[in-house]
Design a protein around this motif. Sequence first.
Motif, short mmCIF file in Angstrom:
data_model
loop_
_atom_site.label_atom_id
_atom_site.label_comp_id
_atom_site.label_asym_id
_atom_site.label_seq_id
_atom_site.Cartn_x
_atom_site.Cartn_y
_atom_site.Cartn_z
N LEU A 26 15.77 44.06 46.19
CA LEU A 26 14.74 45.08 46.37
C LEU A 26 13.92 44.80 47.62
O LEU A 26 13.67 45.70 48.43
N PHE A 35 13.31 51.86 50.55
CA PHE A 35 12.66 52.06 49.26
C PHE A 35 11.16 52.28 49.46
O PHE A 35 10.52 51.60 50.27
N SER A 38 9.21 51.33 43.24
CA SER A 38 10.17 50.94 42.21
C SER A 38 9.43 50.32 41.05
O SER A 38 8.31 49.85 41.20
N ILE A 49 13.70 53.90 41.13
CA ILE A 49 13.45 53.58 42.54
C ILE A 49 13.33 54.90 43.29
O ILE A 49 14.16 55.80 43.11
N THR A 63 23.14 51.00 46.56
CA THR A 63 23.07 50.69 45.13
C THR A 63 24.27 49.86 44.68
O THR A 63 24.13 49.03 43.78
#
Length: 98
Positions: A26, A35, A38, A49, A63
């Motif tokens: 992450l 991102f 999340s 997310i 992913t």
Amino acid sequence: MFVLELTYTAPLEAVDAVIPAHVAWLDEQYAKGLFLASGRKDPRDGGIILAVAEDRAQVEEVTAGDPFVAAGVCAYRITEFIATKTAPELARHRQTLG
């Protein structure tokens, strides 16, 4: 923009064993600017997310690299949407209908 919904496919003990690697992954995606937010779902049966990417193929590739996926403890549901309205902090991610 994309909503990535993770659903755990293994007992929480198996998920917890992979959390350090998942968190490091992450952090890498945040550093790349992919991102935006999340966190865990409540009840704890997965996570969410919020992501930005060039296209769905990029999101699918990212992913697939999640240690949760490699360990077989989660499945992803990817939903793309056009973010035509955002909070001021997300203005740079606004999109227009084409």
